[in-house]
Design a protein around this motif. Structure first.
Motif, PDB file in Angstrom:
ATOM      1  N   HIS A   1      55.065  27.919  60.156  1.00 40.18           N
ATOM      2  CA  HIS A   1      55.372  26.556  59.716  1.00 40.18           C
ATOM      3  C   HIS A   1      56.492  26.500  58.683  1.00 40.18           C
ATOM      4  O   HIS A   1      56.901  25.421  58.264  1.00 40.18           O
ATOM      5  CB  HIS A   1      54.121  25.906  59.134  1.00 40.18           C
ATOM      6  CG  HIS A   1      52.977  25.875  60.093  1.00 40.18           C
ATOM      7  ND1 HIS A   1      52.992  25.144  61.254  1.00 40.18           N
ATOM      8  CD2 HIS A   1      51.797  26.524  60.089  1.00 40.18           C
ATOM      9  CE1 HIS A   1      51.872  25.325  61.912  1.00 40.18           C
ATOM     10  NE2 HIS A   1      51.128  26.166  61.230  1.00 40.18           N
ATOM     11  N   HIS A   2      56.965  27.664  58.257  1.00 36.90           N
ATOM     12  CA  HIS A   2      57.996  27.707  57.221  1.00 36.90           C
ATOM     13  C   HIS A   2      59.093  28.672  57.633  1.00 36.90           C
ATOM     14  O   HIS A   2      58.944  29.884  57.498  1.00 36.90           O
ATOM     15  CB  HIS A   2      57.388  28.152  55.887  1.00 36.90           C
ATOM     16  CG  HIS A   2      56.384  27.190  55.346  1.00 36.90           C
ATOM     17  ND1 HIS A   2      56.734  26.077  54.636  1.00 36.90           N
ATOM     18  CD2 HIS A   2      55.030  27.174  55.431  1.00 36.90           C
ATOM     19  CE1 HIS A   2      55.651  25.417  54.295  1.00 36.90           C
ATOM     20  NE2 HIS A   2      54.605  26.060  54.762  1.00 36.90           N
TER      21      HIS A   2
ATOM     22  N   TYR B   1      62.508  26.456  48.732  1.00 40.54           N
ATOM     23  CA  TYR B   1      62.854  27.095  50.010  1.00 40.54           C
ATOM     24  C   TYR B   1      61.845  26.763  51.118  1.00 40.54           C
ATOM     25  O   TYR B   1      62.234  26.664  52.273  1.00 40.54           O
ATOM     26  CB  TYR B   1      62.982  28.611  49.807  1.00 40.54           C
ATOM     27  CG  TYR B   1      64.058  28.908  48.799  1.00 40.54           C
ATOM     28  CD1 TYR B   1      65.403  28.921  49.166  1.00 40.54           C
ATOM     29  CD2 TYR B   1      63.753  29.072  47.449  1.00 40.54           C
ATOM     30  CE1 TYR B   1      66.399  29.115  48.226  1.00 40.54           C
ATOM     31  CE2 TYR B   1      64.747  29.266  46.505  1.00 40.54           C
ATOM     32  CZ  TYR B   1      66.069  29.290  46.898  1.00 40.54           C
ATOM     33  OH  TYR B   1      67.060  29.461  45.974  1.00 40.54           O
ATOM     34  N   TYR B   2      60.576  26.579  50.778  1.00 39.93           N
ATOM     35  CA  TYR B   2      59.573  26.317  51.825  1.00 39.93           C
ATOM     36  C   TYR B   2      58.831  25.002  51.641  1.00 39.93           C
ATOM     37  O   TYR B   2      57.963  24.667  52.426  1.00 39.93           O
ATOM     38  CB  TYR B   2      58.573  27.479  51.938  1.00 39.93           C
ATOM     39  CG  TYR B   2      58.025  27.980  50.634  1.00 39.93           C
ATOM     40  CD1 TYR B   2      57.020  27.296  49.961  1.00 39.93           C
ATOM     41  CD2 TYR B   2      58.528  29.135  50.060  1.00 39.93           C
ATOM     42  CE1 TYR B   2      56.525  27.755  48.753  1.00 39.93           C
ATOM     43  CE2 TYR B   2      58.033  29.607  48.857  1.00 39.93           C
ATOM     44  CZ  TYR B   2      57.031  28.912  48.207  1.00 39.93           C
ATOM     45  OH  TYR B   2      56.551  29.374  47.012  1.00 39.93           O
ATOM     46  N   GLY B   3      59.175  24.230  50.629  1.00 39.35           N
ATOM     47  CA  GLY B   3      58.593  22.912  50.444  1.00 39.35           C
ATOM     48  C   GLY B   3      57.225  22.937  49.780  1.00 39.35           C
ATOM     49  O   GLY B   3      56.748  23.985  49.340  1.00 39.35           O
TER      50      GLY B   3
ATOM     51  N   VAL C   1      59.999  31.328  55.039  1.00 39.24           N
ATOM     52  CA  VAL C   1      59.043  32.432  54.917  1.00 39.24           C
ATOM     53  C   VAL C   1      59.246  33.418  56.063  1.00 39.24           C
ATOM     54  O   VAL C   1      59.254  34.635  55.855  1.00 39.24           O
ATOM     55  CB  VAL C   1      57.590  31.909  54.886  1.00 39.24           C
ATOM     56  CG1 VAL C   1      56.595  33.064  54.916  1.00 39.24           C
ATOM     57  CG2 VAL C   1      57.366  31.047  53.644  1.00 39.24           C
TER      58      VAL C   1
ATOM     59  N   SER D   1      59.009  26.630  46.130  1.00 35.83           N
ATOM     60  CA  SER D   1      58.996  25.464  47.020  1.00 35.83           C
ATOM     61  C   SER D   1      60.380  24.917  47.329  1.00 35.83           C
ATOM     62  O   SER D   1      60.542  24.155  48.274  1.00 35.83           O
ATOM     63  CB  SER D   1      58.113  24.355  46.442  1.00 35.83           C
ATOM     64  OG  SER D   1      56.748  24.692  46.568  1.00 35.83           O
TER      65      SER D   1
ATOM     66  N   PRO E   1      52.609  31.015  52.240  1.00 38.97           N
ATOM     67  CA  PRO E   1      52.576  30.037  53.330  1.00 38.97           C
ATOM     68  C   PRO E   1      52.828  30.724  54.669  1.00 38.97           C
ATOM     69  O   PRO E   1      53.505  31.753  54.734  1.00 38.97           O
ATOM     70  CB  PRO E   1      53.717  29.072  52.989  1.00 38.97           C
ATOM     71  CG  PRO E   1      53.980  29.274  51.540  1.00 38.97           C
ATOM     72  CD  PRO E   1      53.647  30.710  51.260  1.00 38.97           C
TER      73      PRO E   1
ATOM     74  N   TYR F   1      64.599  24.377  51.710  1.00 41.19           N
ATOM     75  CA  TYR F   1      63.969  23.129  52.104  1.00 41.19           C
ATOM     76  C   TYR F   1      65.043  22.036  52.048  1.00 41.19           C
ATOM     77  O   TYR F   1      65.952  22.107  51.201  1.00 41.19           O
ATOM     78  CB  TYR F   1      62.820  22.824  51.148  1.00 41.19           C
ATOM     79  CG  TYR F   1      61.770  21.920  51.724  1.00 41.19           C
ATOM     80  CD1 TYR F   1      61.016  22.315  52.824  1.00 41.19           C
ATOM     81  CD2 TYR F   1      61.522  20.671  51.167  1.00 41.19           C
ATOM     82  CE1 TYR F   1      60.046  21.475  53.346  1.00 41.19           C
ATOM     83  CE2 TYR F   1      60.550  19.836  51.686  1.00 41.19           C
ATOM     84  CZ  TYR F   1      59.822  20.239  52.781  1.00 41.19           C
ATOM     85  OH  TYR F   1      58.854  19.416  53.300  1.00 41.19           O
TER      86      TYR F   1
ATOM     87  N   VAL G   1      53.240  23.027  49.235  1.00 38.50           N
ATOM     88  CA  VAL G   1      52.201  23.800  49.920  1.00 38.50           C
ATOM     89  C   VAL G   1      50.853  23.120  49.722  1.00 38.50           C
ATOM     90  O   VAL G   1      50.643  22.402  48.740  1.00 38.50           O
ATOM     91  CB  VAL G   1      52.136  25.262  49.419  1.00 38.50           C
ATOM     92  CG1 VAL G   1      53.437  25.985  49.669  1.00 38.50           C
ATOM     93  CG2 VAL G   1      51.753  25.336  47.966  1.00 38.50           C
TER      94      VAL G   1
END
Length: 195
Positions: A74-75, A164-166, A78, A162, A70, A138, A168
């Motif tokens: 936006h993250h 941690y970054y939700g 990341v 996900s 990702p 997240y 995708v």
């Protein structure tokens, strides 16, 4: 004269070995590309070689896939991972699909539940191995996946998924993947501390 001949023979042997090793190295690269093999060196899934098997669509939960990282813009998680070199920029990841559009994901410190089923070893870590850095995750809560979203999961210790970054976008899923030659259990080599 004899020493000179020995030197020439040794030089030719050394040259032949270098040429042979170069040919073997190039043949290995061609084999890897031709066989659609990728290396996983992360603790998300077992260490080793995975074979890519083409289009992942239609997607199924529980499937292993290769995923494009990702975007860091936006993250925040990341961006943090790239800043501290937890993983290389631009290298696709091997992950499992945990949830698809229409499914419900509950994210808590204790882990992840998909439609009421707990994902093993999904505890959300607060700090990196060695307690060196705090980890962005997240926001905890309940998420109903919308059309075009997937929730990624990796069962390994210190897995970056996900949590941690939700969710995708589906378009980040590149190909189906399957273990080819891996070290079973190696995703648990880094021992996780409970907090």
């Amino acid at each position: 004269m004899r020493i000179k001949r020995l030197f020439i023979v040794a030089a030719w042997l050394a040259f032949a070995v270098v040429v042979l090793l170069s040919v073997l190295f190039l043949a290995g690269i061609v084999l890897v590309k031709w066989s659609h093999l990728v290396f996983n060196t992360s603790t998300c899934e077992p260490l080793g070689i995975y074979q890519l098997e083409g289009s992942p669509f239609p997607l199924h939960d529980g499937e292993m896939v290769e995923v494009q990282i990702p975007g860091p813009a936006h993250h925040p998680a990341v961006a943090e991972g790239l800043k501290y070199h937890w993983f290389p920029a631009g290298q696709p990841w091997i992950k499992e699909i945990a949830a698809l559009p229409g499914q419900t994901v509950v994210l808590k410190r204790q882990g992840v539940w998909v439609d009421g089923h707990y994902l093993p070893n999904s505890h959300v870590d607060r700090r990196t191995p060695g307690q060196k850095h705090a980890i962005i995750h997240y926001p905890f809560g309940t998420y109903h996946l919308k059309a075009g979203q997937v929730w990624l999961y990796a069962p390994g210790n210190y897995a970056f998924d996900s949590s941690y970054y939700g969710p995708v976008p589906e378009i980040h899923i590149l190909e189906k993947a399957r273990p080819w030659r891996v070290i079973p259990g190696s995703q648990y080599w880094l021992v996780k501390r409970s907090d």
